[in-house]
Design a protein around this motif. Structure first.
Motif, PDB file in Angstrom:
ATOM      1  N   LEU A  65       4.960  -0.665   8.999  1.00 43.94           N
ATOM      2  CA  LEU A  65       4.532   0.659   8.285  1.00 43.94           C
ATOM      3  C   LEU A  65       4.090   0.361   7.280  1.00 43.94           C
ATOM      4  O   LEU A  65       4.754  -0.289   6.448  1.00 43.94           O
ATOM      5  CB  LEU A  65       5.831   1.567   8.395  1.00 43.94           C
ATOM      6  CG  LEU A  65       5.942   2.741   7.550  1.00 43.94           C
ATOM      7  CD1 LEU A  65       4.954   3.709   7.916  1.00 43.94           C
ATOM      8  CD2 LEU A  65       7.405   3.520   7.559  1.00 43.94           C
ATOM      9  N   TRP A  66       2.990   0.952   6.795  1.00 40.68           N
ATOM     10  CA  TRP A  66       2.535   0.957   5.528  1.00 40.68           C
ATOM     11  C   TRP A  66       2.704   2.124   4.604  1.00 40.68           C
ATOM     12  O   TRP A  66       2.490   3.296   5.196  1.00 40.68           O
ATOM     13  CB  TRP A  66       1.097   0.563   5.482  1.00 40.68           C
ATOM     14  CG  TRP A  66       0.731  -0.823   6.131  1.00 40.68           C
ATOM     15  CD1 TRP A  66       0.604  -1.326   7.220  1.00 40.68           C
ATOM     16  CD2 TRP A  66       0.652  -2.024   5.057  1.00 40.68           C
ATOM     17  NE1 TRP A  66       0.251  -2.748   7.291  1.00 40.68           N
ATOM     18  CE2 TRP A  66       0.590  -3.100   6.167  1.00 40.68           C
ATOM     19  CE3 TRP A  66       0.904  -2.586   3.725  1.00 40.68           C
ATOM     20  CZ2 TRP A  66       0.433  -4.634   5.814  1.00 40.68           C
ATOM     21  CZ3 TRP A  66       0.798  -3.739   3.477  1.00 40.68           C
ATOM     22  CH2 TRP A  66       0.800  -4.838   4.284  1.00 40.68           C
ATOM     23  N   GLY A  67       3.026   1.996   3.457  1.00 37.79           N
ATOM     24  CA  GLY A  67       3.390   3.021   2.561  1.00 37.79           C
ATOM     25  C   GLY A  67       3.005   3.051   1.022  1.00 37.79           C
ATOM     26  O   GLY A  67       2.261   1.968   0.801  1.00 37.79           O
ATOM     27  N   LEU A  68       2.870   3.857   0.194  1.00 33.77           N
ATOM     28  CA  LEU A  68       2.326   4.000  -0.987  1.00 33.77           C
ATOM     29  C   LEU A  68       3.359   4.948  -1.828  1.00 33.77           C
ATOM     30  O   LEU A  68       3.469   6.196  -1.394  1.00 33.77           O
ATOM     31  CB  LEU A  68       0.961   4.344  -0.933  1.00 33.77           C
ATOM     32  CG  LEU A  68       0.295   4.579  -2.316  1.00 33.77           C
ATOM     33  CD1 LEU A  68       0.037   3.217  -3.184  1.00 33.77           C
ATOM     34  CD2 LEU A  68      -1.117   5.012  -2.112  1.00 33.77           C
ATOM     35  N   ARG A  69       3.486   4.624  -3.248  1.00 28.06           N
ATOM     36  CA  ARG A  69       4.249   5.399  -4.231  1.00 28.06           C
ATOM     37  C   ARG A  69       3.527   6.886  -4.361  1.00 28.06           C
ATOM     38  O   ARG A  69       2.133   6.790  -4.163  1.00 28.06           O
ATOM     39  CB  ARG A  69       4.222   4.813  -5.408  1.00 28.06           C
ATOM     40  CG  ARG A  69       4.918   5.770  -6.538  1.00 28.06           C
ATOM     41  CD  ARG A  69       4.808   5.019  -7.910  1.00 28.06           C
ATOM     42  NE  ARG A  69       5.421   3.757  -7.846  1.00 28.06           N
ATOM     43  CZ  ARG A  69       7.006   3.686  -8.248  1.00 28.06           C
ATOM     44  NH1 ARG A  69       7.654   4.777  -8.429  1.00 28.06           N
ATOM     45  NH2 ARG A  69       7.556   2.604  -8.190  1.00 28.06           N
ATOM     46  N   ASN A  70       4.022   7.904  -4.097  1.00 23.96           N
ATOM     47  CA  ASN A  70       3.505   9.296  -4.321  1.00 23.96           C
ATOM     48  C   ASN A  70       2.621   9.655  -3.111  1.00 23.96           C
ATOM     49  O   ASN A  70       1.806  10.462  -3.466  1.00 23.96           O
ATOM     50  CB  ASN A  70       2.626   9.373  -5.694  1.00 23.96           C
ATOM     51  CG  ASN A  70       3.669   9.157  -6.696  1.00 23.96           C
ATOM     52  OD1 ASN A  70       4.924   9.637  -6.641  1.00 23.96           O
ATOM     53  ND2 ASN A  70       3.240   8.549  -7.875  1.00 23.96           N
ATOM     54  N   CYS A  71       2.625   9.047  -1.922  1.00 25.08           N
ATOM     55  CA  CYS A  71       1.750   9.451  -0.848  1.00 25.08           C
ATOM     56  C   CYS A  71       2.372  10.703  -0.207  1.00 25.08           C
ATOM     57  O   CYS A  71       3.616  10.624   0.340  1.00 25.08           O
ATOM     58  CB  CYS A  71       1.610   8.232   0.048  1.00 25.08           C
ATOM     59  SG  CYS A  71       0.973   8.485   1.888  1.00 25.08           S
ATOM     60  N   PRO A  72       1.716  11.683  -0.233  1.00 24.95           N
ATOM     61  CA  PRO A  72       1.987  12.958   0.364  1.00 24.95           C
ATOM     62  C   PRO A  72       2.470  12.922   1.822  1.00 24.95           C
ATOM     63  O   PRO A  72       3.163  13.527   2.525  1.00 24.95           O
ATOM     64  CB  PRO A  72       1.133  14.134   0.001  1.00 24.95           C
ATOM     65  CG  PRO A  72      -0.028  13.273  -0.718  1.00 24.95           C
ATOM     66  CD  PRO A  72       0.258  11.843  -0.862  1.00 24.95           C
TER      67      PRO A  72
END
Length: 176
Positions: A65-72
């Motif tokens: 799972l790829w995520g990012l800071r502040n990703c809505p």
């Protein structure tokens, strides 16, 4: 709670409808890196062949799972999709999820032995947005000889609606 959950699940199966919506077993929290975390996400040394082998030994499928800071969309996935008890239970019981940061610097060892920071690893696989989920086969045999994108059995590149989200996980589990 487990006994209550089991009894309600059995009764729901017999009656064909949920009796009572129970909360998800885990609540997402923001980690120091700004990514949402669940207590059942894979703790890893970031060696993918080992993570895949471990997942298979545990009777699970391996996914990144790829995520990012502040990703809505990441927030919605954790607060809506993964907060649903049926979705959370299915994924938790059937998948080992490694959560990576698309802009991260932790070193990941790919199936071919290449060691790359998360950001370069994401680029190698053509991951360009979040959340994204890569699904891998139950064995790493032959993966090192394939192009990175060809190592996956499926990919979720955007956040679908909750029913489709769960359907993707079911399809991967049942067909790959």
């Amino acid at each position: 709670m487990t006994t209550r959950r089991s009894l309600l699940a059995a009764a729901s199966a017999i009656l064909g409808a949920p009796l009572l919506a129970l909360p998800a077993r885990s609540k997402a929290r923001l980690g120091e890196d700004g990514l949402y975390q669940l207590d059942w996400y894979l703790e890893s040394f970031l060696e993918l062949a080992d993570d895949l082998a471990s997942a298979t030994r545990d009777g699970k499928r391996f996914a990144i799972l790829w995520g990012l800071r502040n990703c809505p969309a990441c927030r919605r996935m954790h607060e809506v999709h993964l907060a649903d008890p049926a979705t959370e239970s299915y994924i938790r019981d059937n998948f080992a999820i490694l959560h990576l940061n698309i802009l991260g610097a932790r070193e990941v060892t790919d199936f071919d032995g290449a060691k790359l920071p998360e950001k370069r690893f994401a680029a190698r696989y053509g991951i360009i947005g979040t959340p994204a989920i890569q699904f891998f086969p139950p064995s790493s045999a032959g993966l090192a000889n394939r192009q990175p994108r060809d190592r996956e059995v499926a990919r979720m590149e955007t956040l679908p609606e909750p029913q489709e989200f769960l359907a993707i996980f079911r399809k991967v589990r049942e067909t790959s």
